[in-house]
Scaffold this motif. Sequence first.
Motif, short mmCIF file in Angstrom:
data_model
loop_
_atom_site.label_atom_id
_atom_site.label_comp_id
_atom_site.label_asym_id
_atom_site.label_seq_id
_atom_site.Cartn_x
_atom_site.Cartn_y
_atom_site.Cartn_z
N UNK A 33 0.83 -1.20 0.00
CA UNK A 33 0.00 0.00 0.00
C UNK A 33 0.87 1.25 0.00
N UNK A 34 1.91 1.26 0.81
CA UNK A 34 2.83 2.40 0.84
C UNK A 34 3.48 2.58 -0.53
N UNK A 35 3.90 1.48 -1.14
CA UNK A 35 4.54 1.56 -2.47
C UNK A 35 3.57 2.11 -3.51
N UNK A 36 2.33 1.66 -3.48
CA UNK A 36 1.34 2.17 -4.44
C UNK A 36 1.06 3.66 -4.21
N UNK A 37 0.99 4.07 -2.97
CA UNK A 37 0.63 5.44 -2.63
C UNK A 37 1.77 6.42 -2.87
N UNK A 38 3.00 6.03 -2.49
CA UNK A 38 4.14 6.95 -2.56
C UNK A 38 5.15 6.62 -3.66
N UNK A 40 7.35 4.17 -3.56
CA UNK A 40 8.55 3.55 -3.00
C UNK A 40 8.15 2.74 -1.78
N UNK A 41 8.98 1.77 -1.46
CA UNK A 41 8.71 0.94 -0.28
C UNK A 41 9.01 1.73 0.98
N UNK A 42 8.50 1.27 2.12
CA UNK A 42 8.81 1.96 3.37
C UNK A 42 10.32 2.06 3.63
N UNK A 43 11.06 1.01 3.32
CA UNK A 43 12.50 1.05 3.55
C UNK A 43 13.17 2.06 2.62
N UNK A 44 12.77 2.10 1.36
CA UNK A 44 13.31 3.10 0.44
C UNK A 44 12.98 4.51 0.93
N UNK A 45 11.78 4.69 1.43
CA UNK A 45 11.36 5.99 1.95
C UNK A 45 12.21 6.38 3.16
N UNK A 46 12.45 5.44 4.03
CA UNK A 46 13.24 5.71 5.24
C UNK A 46 14.68 6.07 4.88
N UNK A 47 15.22 5.43 3.87
CA UNK A 47 16.62 5.66 3.50
C UNK A 47 16.79 6.86 2.57
#
Length: 56
Positions: A33-38, A40-47
Amino acid sequence: MNDARRYIVGSDYSIKEIASHIGFSNFSFFCKTVKRYFGMTPLEMRNQPLRSKLSS
């Protein structure tokens, strides 16, 4: 989803803890869901902020 982004980028909670806190009982579904919405994956977003700082 903006709360999820805020926790992912601005906290030291694990992605699993964030998923649970936001109300997702399925970790995999949260990540998708995060990847579809933003986009990128949560880990990619965090990094992402770290990479931006290193490239500056």
